[in-house]
Design a protein around this motif. Structure first.
Motif, PDB file in Angstrom:
ATOM      1  N   ARG A   1       0.814  -1.217   0.000  1.00 27.86           N
ATOM      2  CA  ARG A   1       0.000   0.000   0.000  1.00 27.86           C
ATOM      3  C   ARG A   1       0.848   1.267   0.000  1.00 27.86           C
ATOM      4  O   ARG A   1       0.368   2.334   0.314  1.00 27.86           O
ATOM      5  CB  ARG A   1      -0.905   0.013   1.232  1.00 27.86           C
ATOM      6  CG  ARG A   1      -1.956  -1.066   1.272  1.00 27.86           C
ATOM      7  CD  ARG A   1      -2.982  -0.949   0.164  1.00 27.86           C
ATOM      8  NE  ARG A   1      -3.540   0.375   0.010  1.00 27.86           N
ATOM      9  CZ  ARG A   1      -4.690   0.784   0.498  1.00 27.86           C
ATOM     10  NH1 ARG A   1      -5.426  -0.034   1.176  1.00 27.86           N
ATOM     11  NH2 ARG A   1      -5.112   2.010   0.291  1.00 27.86           N
ATOM     12  N   ALA A   2       2.134   1.149  -0.329  1.00 32.77           N
ATOM     13  CA  ALA A   2       3.052   2.287  -0.244  1.00 32.77           C
ATOM     14  C   ALA A   2       3.415   2.808  -1.630  1.00 32.77           C
ATOM     15  O   ALA A   2       3.192   2.151  -2.639  1.00 32.77           O
ATOM     16  CB  ALA A   2       4.315   1.882   0.496  1.00 32.77           C
ATOM     17  N   ARG A   3       4.001   3.985  -1.638  1.00 29.44           N
ATOM     18  CA  ARG A   3       4.546   4.573  -2.864  1.00 29.44           C
ATOM     19  C   ARG A   3       5.973   4.061  -3.055  1.00 29.44           C
ATOM     20  O   ARG A   3       6.605   3.587  -2.130  1.00 29.44           O
ATOM     21  CB  ARG A   3       4.584   6.094  -2.757  1.00 29.44           C
ATOM     22  CG  ARG A   3       3.243   6.720  -2.545  1.00 29.44           C
ATOM     23  CD  ARG A   3       3.386   8.253  -2.410  1.00 29.44           C
ATOM     24  NE  ARG A   3       2.176   8.846  -1.914  1.00 29.44           N
ATOM     25  CZ  ARG A   3       1.101   9.109  -2.657  1.00 29.44           C
ATOM     26  NH1 ARG A   3       1.116   8.825  -3.925  1.00 29.44           N
ATOM     27  NH2 ARG A   3       0.033   9.651  -2.119  1.00 29.44           N
ATOM     28  N   PHE A   4       6.491   4.211  -4.274  1.00 29.30           N
ATOM     29  CA  PHE A   4       7.870   3.820  -4.538  1.00 29.30           C
ATOM     30  C   PHE A   4       8.854   4.598  -3.678  1.00 29.30           C
ATOM     31  O   PHE A   4       9.902   4.092  -3.314  1.00 29.30           O
ATOM     32  CB  PHE A   4       8.228   4.013  -6.012  1.00 29.30           C
ATOM     33  CG  PHE A   4       7.917   2.829  -6.863  1.00 29.30           C
ATOM     34  CD1 PHE A   4       8.648   1.655  -6.738  1.00 29.30           C
ATOM     35  CD2 PHE A   4       6.899   2.877  -7.792  1.00 29.30           C
ATOM     36  CE1 PHE A   4       8.369   0.564  -7.516  1.00 29.30           C
ATOM     37  CE2 PHE A   4       6.608   1.786  -8.577  1.00 29.30           C
ATOM     38  CZ  PHE A   4       7.347   0.622  -8.444  1.00 29.30           C
ATOM     39  N   THR A   5       8.523   5.841  -3.344  1.00 35.09           N
ATOM     40  CA  THR A   5       9.438   6.652  -2.542  1.00 35.09           C
ATOM     41  C   THR A   5       9.609   6.104  -1.126  1.00 35.09           C
ATOM     42  O   THR A   5      10.596   6.414  -0.465  1.00 35.09           O
ATOM     43  CB  THR A   5       8.957   8.108  -2.464  1.00 35.09           C
ATOM     44  OG1 THR A   5       7.611   8.128  -1.974  1.00 35.09           O
ATOM     45  CG2 THR A   5       9.005   8.774  -3.826  1.00 35.09           C
ATOM     46  N   ALA A   6       8.674   5.306  -0.663  1.00 37.04           N
ATOM     47  CA  ALA A   6       8.774   4.729   0.681  1.00 37.04           C
ATOM     48  C   ALA A   6       9.626   3.466   0.708  1.00 37.04           C
ATOM     49  O   ALA A   6      10.061   3.043   1.779  1.00 37.04           O
ATOM     50  CB  ALA A   6       7.386   4.416   1.226  1.00 37.04           C
ATOM     51  N   ALA A   7       9.891   2.858  -0.431  1.00 38.02           N
ATOM     52  CA  ALA A   7      10.576   1.571  -0.480  1.00 38.02           C
ATOM     53  C   ALA A   7      11.980   1.591   0.136  1.00 38.02           C
ATOM     54  O   ALA A   7      12.272   0.752   0.994  1.00 38.02           O
ATOM     55  CB  ALA A   7      10.627   1.053  -1.916  1.00 38.02           C
ATOM     56  N   PRO A   8      12.855   2.516  -0.253  1.00 34.54           N
ATOM     57  CA  PRO A   8      14.203   2.479   0.342  1.00 34.54           C
ATOM     58  C   PRO A   8      14.192   2.675   1.851  1.00 34.54           C
ATOM     59  O   PRO A   8      14.905   1.969   2.578  1.00 34.54           O
ATOM     60  CB  PRO A   8      14.951   3.615  -0.349  1.00 34.54           C
ATOM     61  CG  PRO A   8      14.171   3.943  -1.561  1.00 34.54           C
ATOM     62  CD  PRO A   8      12.765   3.557  -1.274  1.00 34.54           C
ATOM     63  N   GLY A   9      13.400   3.602   2.331  1.00 35.54           N
ATOM     64  CA  GLY A   9      13.337   3.854   3.764  1.00 35.54           C
ATOM     65  C   GLY A   9      12.777   2.673   4.535  1.00 35.54           C
ATOM     66  O   GLY A   9      13.241   2.361   5.635  1.00 35.54           O
ATOM     67  N   THR A  10      11.798   2.009   3.968  1.00 32.76           N
ATOM     68  CA  THR A  10      11.216   0.836   4.619  1.00 32.76           C
ATOM     69  C   THR A  10      12.257  -0.269   4.754  1.00 32.76           C
ATOM     70  O   THR A  10      12.396  -0.881   5.816  1.00 32.76           O
ATOM     71  CB  THR A  10       9.994   0.333   3.819  1.00 32.76           C
ATOM     72  OG1 THR A  10       9.053   1.396   3.688  1.00 32.76           O
ATOM     73  CG2 THR A  10       9.339  -0.855   4.494  1.00 32.76           C
ATOM     74  N   ALA A  11      13.000  -0.508   3.689  1.00 33.21           N
ATOM     75  CA  ALA A  11      14.042  -1.537   3.724  1.00 33.21           C
ATOM     76  C   ALA A  11      15.134  -1.182   4.735  1.00 33.21           C
ATOM     77  O   ALA A  11      15.572  -2.039   5.513  1.00 33.21           O
ATOM     78  CB  ALA A  11      14.649  -1.726   2.338  1.00 33.21           C
ATOM     79  N   VAL A  12      15.556   0.067   4.750  1.00 30.59           N
ATOM     80  CA  VAL A  12      16.619   0.477   5.669  1.00 30.59           C
ATOM     81  C   VAL A  12      16.145   0.409   7.122  1.00 30.59           C
ATOM     82  O   VAL A  12      16.890  -0.035   8.000  1.00 30.59           O
ATOM     83  CB  VAL A  12      17.140   1.889   5.308  1.00 30.59           C
ATOM     84  CG1 VAL A  12      18.019   2.459   6.400  1.00 30.59           C
ATOM     85  CG2 VAL A  12      17.901   1.842   3.986  1.00 30.59           C
ATOM     86  N   LEU A  13      14.919   0.829   7.389  1.00 38.16           N
ATOM     87  CA  LEU A  13      14.401   0.743   8.762  1.00 38.16           C
ATOM     88  C   LEU A  13      14.346  -0.709   9.245  1.00 38.16           C
ATOM     89  O   LEU A  13      14.728  -1.006  10.381  1.00 38.16           O
ATOM     90  CB  LEU A  13      13.022   1.385   8.853  1.00 38.16           C
ATOM     91  CG  LEU A  13      13.009   2.908   8.836  1.00 38.16           C
ATOM     92  CD1 LEU A  13      11.600   3.428   8.633  1.00 38.16           C
ATOM     93  CD2 LEU A  13      13.600   3.453  10.120  1.00 38.16           C
ATOM     94  N   CYS A  14      13.888  -1.608   8.389  1.00 38.20           N
ATOM     95  CA  CYS A  14      13.856  -3.022   8.776  1.00 38.20           C
ATOM     96  C   CYS A  14      15.267  -3.554   8.993  1.00 38.20           C
ATOM     97  O   CYS A  14      15.519  -4.314   9.929  1.00 38.20           O
ATOM     98  CB  CYS A  14      13.117  -3.841   7.720  1.00 38.20           C
ATOM     99  SG  CYS A  14      11.337  -3.565   7.718  1.00 38.20           S
ATOM    100  N   TRP A  15      16.217  -3.135   8.150  1.00 34.54           N
ATOM    101  CA  TRP A  15      17.601  -3.570   8.320  1.00 34.54           C
ATOM    102  C   TRP A  15      18.190  -3.048   9.633  1.00 34.54           C
ATOM    103  O   TRP A  15      18.932  -3.768  10.314  1.00 34.54           O
ATOM    104  CB  TRP A  15      18.455  -3.106   7.147  1.00 34.54           C
ATOM    105  CG  TRP A  15      19.906  -3.386   7.370  1.00 34.54           C
ATOM    106  CD1 TRP A  15      20.553  -4.573   7.184  1.00 34.54           C
ATOM    107  CD2 TRP A  15      20.883  -2.467   7.860  1.00 34.54           C
ATOM    108  NE1 TRP A  15      21.876  -4.441   7.524  1.00 34.54           N
ATOM    109  CE2 TRP A  15      22.106  -3.149   7.946  1.00 34.54           C
ATOM    110  CE3 TRP A  15      20.840  -1.130   8.231  1.00 34.54           C
ATOM    111  CZ2 TRP A  15      23.270  -2.539   8.376  1.00 34.54           C
ATOM    112  CZ3 TRP A  15      21.999  -0.518   8.664  1.00 34.54           C
ATOM    113  CH2 TRP A  15      23.199  -1.229   8.736  1.00 34.54           C
TER     114      TRP A  15
END
Length: 144
Positions: free
Chosen positions: A64-78
């Motif tokens: 349900r996210a935009r492409f702009t949220a993808a890098p931040g989501t991955a980094v936060l999980c990492w």
């Protein structure tokens, strides 16, 4: 040539993606809870389980996210994976090959999920707007 088409009556609107800060807040909270749960159930000696669970979380959030949220989501999980799923807990480290692989897995999960969701939204938008043949149009007035 521009052709006007009517919108089907009663069509459902195409869902808008969730705002990026909300996705990141959910990623932070969800990652913290899942890492704590994995540490309690499995232990800190199995980071591959935490990686799989966080990849699933990142993928689900990215639906349900935009492409702009993808890098931040991955980094936060990492960050939560690196900081709390491997000993010593609470310390960020960088082990080139391992952390590069973990980030790649998380990025692949969010990009695949976001791409599939974007395609689904585009298809829904395309299906919303359809051309209805006009029975009184030039093609239907031929008596033969």
């Amino acid at each position: 040539m521009i052709q006007w088409v009517s919108v089907r009556a009663g069509a459902r609107p195409v869902p808008e993606p969730v705002a990026t800060p909300l996705v990141w807040a959910a990623a932070s909270g969800g990652a913290l809870l899942l890492v704590a749960l994995v540490n309690a159930l499995v232990g800190q000696d199995r980071p591959s389980v935490a990686l799989a669970v966080l990849s699933l979380l990142a993928g689900l959030l990215s639906l349900r996210a935009r492409f702009t949220a993808a890098p931040g989501t991955a980094v936060l999980c990492w960050l939560f994976l690196n900081g709390f799923a491997i000993p010593p807990a609470g310390t960020l480290t960088w082990a080139g090959h391992r952390d590069g692989l973990w980030l790649s897995c998380l990025f692949a999960a969010v990009l695949l999920s976001t791409s599939l969701a974007s395609l689904a939204r585009a298809r829904a938008a395309y299906r919303r707007v359809t051309a209805h043949p006009d029975p009184t149009g030039p093609g239907d007035t031929d008596p033969h």
